[in-house]
Every structure is written in C-alpha cells, then in structure tokens.
Design a protein around this motif. Structure first.
Motif, PDB file in Angstrom:
ATOM      1  N   ARG A  50      37.680  46.927  52.677  1.00 51.31           N
ATOM      2  CA  ARG A  50      37.732  47.078  54.046  1.00 51.31           C
ATOM      3  C   ARG A  50      39.088  46.618  54.443  1.00 51.31           C
ATOM      4  O   ARG A  50      39.559  47.034  55.574  1.00 51.31           O
ATOM      5  CB  ARG A  50      36.642  46.164  54.438  1.00 51.31           C
ATOM      6  CG  ARG A  50      36.329  46.187  56.190  1.00 51.31           C
ATOM      7  CD  ARG A  50      35.542  45.084  56.770  1.00 51.31           C
ATOM      8  NE  ARG A  50      35.558  43.753  55.970  1.00 51.31           N
ATOM      9  CZ  ARG A  50      36.435  42.813  56.425  1.00 51.31           C
ATOM     10  NH1 ARG A  50      37.315  43.340  57.494  1.00 51.31           N
ATOM     11  NH2 ARG A  50      36.640  41.536  56.156  1.00 51.31           N
ATOM     12  N   ASN A  51      39.794  45.429  54.123  1.00 51.16           N
ATOM     13  CA  ASN A  51      40.967  45.168  54.673  1.00 51.16           C
ATOM     14  C   ASN A  51      41.944  45.182  53.358  1.00 51.16           C
ATOM     15  O   ASN A  51      42.129  44.142  52.670  1.00 51.16           O
ATOM     16  CB  ASN A  51      40.660  43.860  55.467  1.00 51.16           C
ATOM     17  CG  ASN A  51      42.098  43.263  55.851  1.00 51.16           C
ATOM     18  OD1 ASN A  51      43.198  43.755  55.588  1.00 51.16           O
ATOM     19  ND2 ASN A  51      41.969  41.982  56.395  1.00 51.16           N
ATOM     20  N   PRO A  52      42.610  46.251  53.106  1.00 50.42           N
ATOM     21  CA  PRO A  52      43.403  46.202  52.092  1.00 50.42           C
ATOM     22  C   PRO A  52      45.035  45.755  52.427  1.00 50.42           C
ATOM     23  O   PRO A  52      45.625  45.634  51.353  1.00 50.42           O
ATOM     24  CB  PRO A  52      43.717  47.690  51.763  1.00 50.42           C
ATOM     25  CG  PRO A  52      43.347  48.434  52.984  1.00 50.42           C
ATOM     26  CD  PRO A  52      42.466  47.663  53.910  1.00 50.42           C
ATOM     27  N   ASN A  53      45.188  45.218  53.624  1.00 48.82           N
ATOM     28  CA  ASN A  53      46.462  44.481  54.032  1.00 48.82           C
ATOM     29  C   ASN A  53      46.245  43.159  54.370  1.00 48.82           C
ATOM     30  O   ASN A  53      46.882  42.732  55.342  1.00 48.82           O
ATOM     31  CB  ASN A  53      46.951  45.392  55.178  1.00 48.82           C
ATOM     32  CG  ASN A  53      46.972  46.800  55.025  1.00 48.82           C
ATOM     33  OD1 ASN A  53      47.721  47.231  53.990  1.00 48.82           O
ATOM     34  ND2 ASN A  53      46.299  47.662  55.464  1.00 48.82           N
ATOM     35  N   GLN A  54      45.478  42.358  53.447  1.00 44.43           N
ATOM     36  CA  GLN A  54      45.495  40.984  53.652  1.00 44.43           C
ATOM     37  C   GLN A  54      46.665  40.300  53.200  1.00 44.43           C
ATOM     38  O   GLN A  54      46.947  39.546  54.092  1.00 44.43           O
ATOM     39  CB  GLN A  54      44.324  40.434  52.715  1.00 44.43           C
ATOM     40  CG  GLN A  54      42.797  40.734  53.155  1.00 44.43           C
ATOM     41  CD  GLN A  54      41.916  40.565  52.118  1.00 44.43           C
ATOM     42  OE1 GLN A  54      42.072  39.209  51.564  1.00 44.43           O
ATOM     43  NE2 GLN A  54      40.878  41.231  51.935  1.00 44.43           N
ATOM     44  N   GLN A  55      47.699  40.789  52.565  1.00 47.69           N
ATOM     45  CA  GLN A  55      48.970  40.470  52.114  1.00 47.69           C
ATOM     46  C   GLN A  55      49.794  41.465  52.651  1.00 47.69           C
ATOM     47  O   GLN A  55      49.876  42.590  52.036  1.00 47.69           O
ATOM     48  CB  GLN A  55      49.155  40.112  50.681  1.00 47.69           C
ATOM     49  CG  GLN A  55      48.312  38.865  50.335  1.00 47.69           C
ATOM     50  CD  GLN A  55      48.626  37.328  51.260  1.00 47.69           C
ATOM     51  OE1 GLN A  55      49.867  37.214  51.159  1.00 47.69           O
ATOM     52  NE2 GLN A  55      47.436  36.837  51.274  1.00 47.69           N
ATOM     53  N   GLY A  80      44.270  45.041  58.561  1.00 50.26           N
ATOM     54  CA  GLY A  80      45.090  43.949  58.100  1.00 50.26           C
ATOM     55  C   GLY A  80      44.908  42.520  58.705  1.00 50.26           C
ATOM     56  O   GLY A  80      44.235  42.488  59.511  1.00 50.26           O
ATOM     57  N   THR A  81      45.639  41.725  58.089  1.00 49.59           N
ATOM     58  CA  THR A  81      45.820  40.340  58.662  1.00 49.59           C
ATOM     59  C   THR A  81      47.173  39.891  59.280  1.00 49.59           C
ATOM     60  O   THR A  81      48.120  40.245  58.679  1.00 49.59           O
ATOM     61  CB  THR A  81      45.378  39.331  57.491  1.00 49.59           C
ATOM     62  OG1 THR A  81      44.071  39.743  56.833  1.00 49.59           O
ATOM     63  CG2 THR A  81      45.395  37.793  57.913  1.00 49.59           C
ATOM     64  N   LEU A  82      47.136  39.406  60.349  1.00 49.38           N
ATOM     65  CA  LEU A  82      48.590  39.004  60.910  1.00 49.38           C
ATOM     66  C   LEU A  82      48.515  37.773  61.605  1.00 49.38           C
ATOM     67  O   LEU A  82      47.545  36.984  61.403  1.00 49.38           O
ATOM     68  CB  LEU A  82      48.770  40.128  62.105  1.00 49.38           C
ATOM     69  CG  LEU A  82      48.053  40.113  63.397  1.00 49.38           C
ATOM     70  CD1 LEU A  82      47.840  39.195  64.223  1.00 49.38           C
ATOM     71  CD2 LEU A  82      48.480  41.455  64.074  1.00 49.38           C
ATOM     72  N   GLN A  83      49.472  37.028  62.198  1.00 52.01           N
ATOM     73  CA  GLN A  83      49.647  35.709  62.526  1.00 52.01           C
ATOM     74  C   GLN A  83      49.809  35.938  64.004  1.00 52.01           C
ATOM     75  O   GLN A  83      50.517  36.413  64.551  1.00 52.01           O
ATOM     76  CB  GLN A  83      50.767  35.247  62.184  1.00 52.01           C
ATOM     77  CG  GLN A  83      50.929  34.696  60.474  1.00 52.01           C
ATOM     78  CD  GLN A  83      49.740  33.383  60.348  1.00 52.01           C
ATOM     79  OE1 GLN A  83      49.771  32.533  60.828  1.00 52.01           O
ATOM     80  NE2 GLN A  83      49.089  33.684  59.124  1.00 52.01           N
ATOM     81  N   LEU A  84      48.692  35.316  64.881  1.00 54.31           N
ATOM     82  CA  LEU A  84      48.683  35.348  66.223  1.00 54.31           C
ATOM     83  C   LEU A  84      48.640  33.917  66.663  1.00 54.31           C
ATOM     84  O   LEU A  84      47.909  33.198  66.436  1.00 54.31           O
ATOM     85  CB  LEU A  84      47.406  35.966  66.821  1.00 54.31           C
ATOM     86  CG  LEU A  84      47.322  36.391  68.335  1.00 54.31           C
ATOM     87  CD1 LEU A  84      46.449  37.436  68.364  1.00 54.31           C
ATOM     88  CD2 LEU A  84      46.701  35.304  68.928  1.00 54.31           C
ATOM     89  N   GLU A  90      42.632  38.917  61.816  1.00 54.23           N
ATOM     90  CA  GLU A  90      42.304  40.254  61.263  1.00 54.23           C
ATOM     91  C   GLU A  90      42.610  41.186  62.247  1.00 54.23           C
ATOM     92  O   GLU A  90      41.802  40.823  63.661  1.00 54.23           O
ATOM     93  CB  GLU A  90      40.880  40.527  60.405  1.00 54.23           C
ATOM     94  CG  GLU A  90      40.596  41.810  59.624  1.00 54.23           C
ATOM     95  CD  GLU A  90      39.377  41.894  59.221  1.00 54.23           C
ATOM     96  OE1 GLU A  90      38.553  42.174  59.418  1.00 54.23           O
ATOM     97  OE2 GLU A  90      39.319  41.427  58.035  1.00 54.23           O
ATOM     98  N   PHE A  91      43.298  42.297  62.289  1.00 57.06           N
ATOM     99  CA  PHE A  91      43.558  43.239  63.116  1.00 57.06           C
ATOM    100  C   PHE A  91      42.625  44.772  62.643  1.00 57.06           C
ATOM    101  O   PHE A  91      42.770  44.863  61.284  1.00 57.06           O
ATOM    102  CB  PHE A  91      44.718  43.382  63.468  1.00 57.06           C
ATOM    103  CG  PHE A  91      45.864  43.850  62.802  1.00 57.06           C
ATOM    104  CD1 PHE A  91      45.906  45.432  62.611  1.00 57.06           C
ATOM    105  CD2 PHE A  91      46.260  43.131  61.630  1.00 57.06           C
ATOM    106  CE1 PHE A  91      46.951  45.755  61.718  1.00 57.06           C
ATOM    107  CE2 PHE A  91      47.168  43.708  60.759  1.00 57.06           C
ATOM    108  CZ  PHE A  91      47.470  45.038  60.673  1.00 57.06           C
ATOM    109  N   LEU A 161      42.157  44.320  68.297  1.00 54.78           N
ATOM    110  CA  LEU A 161      42.737  45.709  68.157  1.00 54.78           C
ATOM    111  C   LEU A 161      44.152  45.690  68.526  1.00 54.78           C
ATOM    112  O   LEU A 161      44.414  45.072  69.582  1.00 54.78           O
ATOM    113  CB  LEU A 161      41.821  46.473  69.251  1.00 54.78           C
ATOM    114  CG  LEU A 161      40.228  46.307  68.969  1.00 54.78           C
ATOM    115  CD1 LEU A 161      39.517  47.328  70.269  1.00 54.78           C
ATOM    116  CD2 LEU A 161      39.999  47.029  67.670  1.00 54.78           C
ATOM    117  N   LEU A 162      44.790  46.177  67.536  1.00 62.74           N
ATOM    118  CA  LEU A 162      46.280  45.860  67.828  1.00 62.74           C
ATOM    119  C   LEU A 162      46.787  47.188  68.445  1.00 62.74           C
ATOM    120  O   LEU A 162      46.947  48.194  68.125  1.00 62.74           O
ATOM    121  CB  LEU A 162      47.096  46.016  66.549  1.00 62.74           C
ATOM    122  CG  LEU A 162      48.618  45.795  66.539  1.00 62.74           C
ATOM    123  CD1 LEU A 162      48.937  44.514  67.170  1.00 62.74           C
ATOM    124  CD2 LEU A 162      49.037  45.696  65.048  1.00 62.74           C
TER     125      LEU A 162
END
Length: 184
Positions: A50-55, A80-84, A90-91, A161-162
C-alpha cells in the motif's frame, strides 16, 4: 525410631489426564504464537504494498538539485511517508488537489493553525474546510516552507493529500511506475 517412609514425602505422580491437558494447552499457545507471527508478516507485506515509499529514495542531481523517487503502489497511486512540521505523516500525491489537504487529526498532532472556514468542491461534493498553513514539509531531502493547506473533516484514506500548493514548487516526471520529484 523408624526411618521416614520416602514414598510419603514425594509428590503424587501426575495423572495421565493432567499431562494431556498440559500438552493441549501448550499446543494452543504454540498455534496462537504461529498465527500471530503470520499476521505480523502479512501485515508488513500489505503495508509495504500500500505504501512502498515508507523510506523515500533520494538522489542528488548533476547540478545539485534534490531528487526524490516515488514508486507507484499496486493501485498506481503514489503513497509515501513525509515529515510535516517534524512529524511523520502518510501522504497520497494528488495533482487534483489545489492545496495540501490535511485530516483534522494530523492538523492537531502537528500543531497546524485552524483558520477561517470556506467551502471546497471535492469528489464527494461541496464540504466546509478550514484554511491553514504548513510551517515545514520534508520529502526526504526536499524541504518546503510556509505552504497553503486545508484542514479537511473526515479525510478518508491517507492522512494528507499532497496537492498542488506543494507540488507547484517542484518539477516532476513520470517514467513507468516511478515518479521523480525535483527541487532546484
């Protein structure tokens, strides 16, 4: 004096019935442990699908630009996962969203101010959202400051949502199942 009878101080031998109960109890515990490990394994596999961009994969461009490469998930979405504001979030990348749309829970957790309400047209109809600002958004080595955002009640799916208020600061190109985000 008589010597004590050694058979009187020894504990009674375990009955075959109590040994069988102990064996069944141990078998249940072993099965529960195996099922728990299987659950953890497949939960991790499903989360990765579902989220292949955790890193996030990061690259340095030839002219010093910062590049982040996102892989599409099984549905073709870029999650993916970002820092907000310093918190992992997760975005879902959404080029159809005018601003970064943030769930109420994430806005509260990351200390985003809740501004004036306004009406917004979404895929699910017109809803009331609140204006806000994101102090800092980090996508790997890409850093964006003071972004327009909307706090959206009952945001389903990803936590944010980015949208284009962030993506307008980047160049992006798609090749097969990868999206390259570039910040000059």
């Amino acid at each position: 004096m008589q010597a004590p009878d050694p058979s009187s101080s020894a504990p009674p031998p375990a009955s075959p019935d109590s040994a069988a109960r102990f064996g069944r109890g141990f078998a249940w515990i072993a099965w529960l442990l195996v099922l728990g490990l299987i659950y953890l394994f497949f939960d991790g596999v499903l989360t990765q699908q579902r989220n292949p961009n955790q890193q996030l994969r990061q690259e340095q461009g030839a002219a010093g630009e910062r590049v982040v490469v996102l892989d599409a998930n099984r549905q073709g979405h870029y999650v993916g996962t970002l820092q907000l504001n310093g918190q992992p979030v997760e975005f879902l990348l959404d080029t159809g969203a005018t601003a970064v749309a943030v769930s109420e829970a994430v806005a509260e957790r990351t200390g985003m101010p809740r501004g004036a309400p306004y009406q917004s047209s979404t895929a699910n109809g017109v809803i009331t959202v609140h204006r806000s600002r994101i102090a800092e958004l980090r996508l790997g080595t890409i850093v964006l400051y003071d972004l327009e955002a909307s706090i959206v009640p009952n945001l389903a799916g990803a936590e944010i949502l980015l949208g284009m208020s962030a993506l307008n600061h980047l160049e992006f190109s798609k090749q097969q199942q990868q999206l390259r985000l570039l910040q000059r």
